[in-house]
Design an enzyme around this catalytic site. Structure first.
Site, short mmCIF file in Angstrom:
data_model
loop_
_atom_site.label_atom_id
_atom_site.label_comp_id
_atom_site.label_asym_id
_atom_site.label_seq_id
_atom_site.Cartn_x
_atom_site.Cartn_y
_atom_site.Cartn_z
N ASN A 171 0.83 -1.21 0.00
CA ASN A 171 0.00 0.00 0.00
C ASN A 171 0.86 1.25 0.00
OD1 ASN A 171 -2.38 -1.48 0.31
ND2 ASN A 171 -2.34 -1.34 2.54
N GLY A 225 1.35 -1.24 3.88
CA GLY A 225 0.81 -2.55 3.50
C GLY A 225 1.51 -3.58 4.37
N LYS A 226 0.73 -4.48 4.95
CA LYS A 226 1.33 -5.41 5.93
C LYS A 226 2.43 -6.26 5.31
CE LYS A 226 -2.98 -5.40 8.49
NZ LYS A 226 -2.61 -4.28 9.34
N ALA A 252 4.34 -5.60 2.56
CA ALA A 252 5.51 -4.78 2.24
C ALA A 252 6.24 -4.38 3.52
CB ALA A 252 5.08 -3.54 1.47
N ASN A 266 -2.32 -10.67 17.19
CA ASN A 266 -2.51 -9.87 18.41
C ASN A 266 -3.78 -10.40 19.09
OD1 ASN A 266 -4.72 -8.68 17.15
ND2 ASN A 266 -3.60 -6.84 16.55
N GLY A 280 1.10 -3.14 25.11
CA GLY A 280 1.77 -2.72 26.34
C GLY A 280 2.00 -3.84 27.34
N THR A 333 1.44 2.44 14.29
CA THR A 333 1.08 1.80 13.02
C THR A 333 2.26 0.98 12.49
OG1 THR A 333 -0.07 3.87 12.55
CG2 THR A 333 -0.03 2.22 10.80
N ASP A 389 3.82 -5.46 12.21
CA ASP A 389 4.58 -5.90 11.03
C ASP A 389 6.08 -5.88 11.32
OD1 ASP A 389 2.14 -6.04 9.67
OD2 ASP A 389 2.28 -3.94 9.06
O1 RIB Z 1 -0.14 -2.90 9.62
C1 RIB Z 1 -0.06 -1.56 9.18
C2 RIB Z 1 -0.49 -1.47 7.75
O2 RIB Z 1 -1.87 -1.75 7.66
C3 RIB Z 1 -0.33 -0.09 7.14
O3 RIB Z 1 0.92 0.08 6.54
C4 RIB Z 1 -1.49 0.00 6.17
O4 RIB Z 1 -1.10 0.10 4.84
C5 RIB Z 1 -2.32 -1.26 6.43
O5 RIB Z 1 -2.07 -2.23 5.51
#
Ligand code: RIB
Length: 315
Positions: free
Chosen positions: A18, A46-47, A49, A191, A230, A255, A259
């Site tokens: 993404n 994107g998860k 990538a 998670n 946490g 965010t 990943d």
């Molecule tokens: O896990 C975070 C990702 O979720 C973000 O980079 C977003 O693009 C979604 O895919």
């Protein structure tokens, strides 16, 4: 994640790509509301990538199997992956669909909301995966998520299993996972929300976490790393259960932290670390990532991870 290692771990990631548009805002809006945000950041996300990029930054030899559009975002994304040394020859371009995009709101408390428009990600198919058979068979670890069609993940894991390659599933975003996919997953990195979606039971307490992880083992998974924000990480494998406390940092944007954890875990497992040690290393990588804005822009290099010391103010 070992500087002295001569053979680089090989990781193949099959999953989503993404472009992330991150809006920093004092707080998250309510329906119908308009107000001024702090700033806008464009980066790659994107998860799939994200996991590929973090593994590459930690020194792995990474191939990425994905779908992007025929647009400017696709060019930017592929250039960025190449810049991180990722093999991009298994990324196909969709004719009619744009590159996936995510609108991400992050408030002053580091809480976020994400909307993903899948675009070309929705067209990733078993044939795309078969075209990357050599990269899957040559890998130490193959990672899939649920942001692209499940058929692609199943095909990747079948090829990997036949070649004795470790399969790792991030069951994100949270949804029901079929018995077939779970049984093909050697390692699973959910998670609490995701493991609850798989087991069909609420996961709130420590006891719920243990029970849910045991349920995944009963359904065929061999290694579980349950990330609990946490509250740290719980790992479970044939040698038993471990609890890894959370690494204390001041979070500005969480965010992509999951990943970062998964990509790093794959690298450490490929290097031969036991699950709990691999998860401890991965927790540091994820902790560094939450101290910075954005997803791939927040992922550290191997040198940074090796030189990392917990900040005094958070000890
Ligand atoms: O896990 C975070 C990702 O979720 C973000 O980079 C977003 O693009 C979604 O895919």
């Amino acid at each position: 994640m070992n500087n002295a290692q001569t053979t680089r771990p090989k990781i193949t990631v099959v999953g989503s790509a993404n472009v992330d548009l991150t809006f920093r805002t004092p707080r998250l809006p309510v329906p119908g509301e308009t107000f001024a945000g702090h700033s806008l950041h464009q980066g790659m996300g994107g998860k799939g990538a994200n996991q590929a990029v973090v593994a590459a930054r930690l020194g792995a030899d990474v191939s990425f199997v994905a779908r992007v559009g025929n647009d400017g975002f696709a060019t930017q994304a592929i250039d960025a992956y190449k810049n991180d040394g990722i093999n991009t020859k298994f990324i196909r371009h969709s004719k009619d669909q744009p590159t996936g995009t995510a609108a991400i709101l992050v408030d002053d408390e580091a809480e976020n909301c994400i909307i993903v428009v899948a675009g070309a990600n929705a067209e990733l198919c078993a044939d795309d995966v078969r075209s990357a058979k050599t990269a899957i068979e040559a890998a130490d670890v193959v990672i899939c998520q649920l942001e692209t069609p499940v058929e692609a993940a199943i095909e990747a894991f079948k090829i990997a299993r036949a070649a004795n390659v470790l399969t790792m599933l991030t069951p994100a975003p949270a949804k029901l996972v079929t018995d077939e996919l779970l049984a093909l997953s050697d390692a699973c990195v959910p998670n609490k929300t995701e493991i609850a979606a798989i087991t069909g039971k609420a996961v709130e307490t420590e006891a719920d976490c243990v029970l849910a992880a045991q349920t995944l083992m009963q359904r065929g998974v061999r290694q579980v790393a349950l990330t609990m924000g946490g509250e740290g990480v719980l790992t479970l494998d044939h040698s038993g259960m471990s609890r890894i406390p959370a690494t204390q940092v001041k979070a500005v944007d969480t965010t992509g932290a999951g990943d970062a954890f998964t990509g790093a875990l794959a690298v450490s497992l490929a290097e031969g670390l036991p699950l709990s040690d691999a998860a401890s290393r991965a927790a540091i990588v994820a902790a560094i990532s939450v101290t910075r804005i954005g997803t791939q822009t927040s992922f550290p290099s191997l040198d940074e991870v090796n030189g990392w010391n917990q900040p005094e103010e958070t000890k």
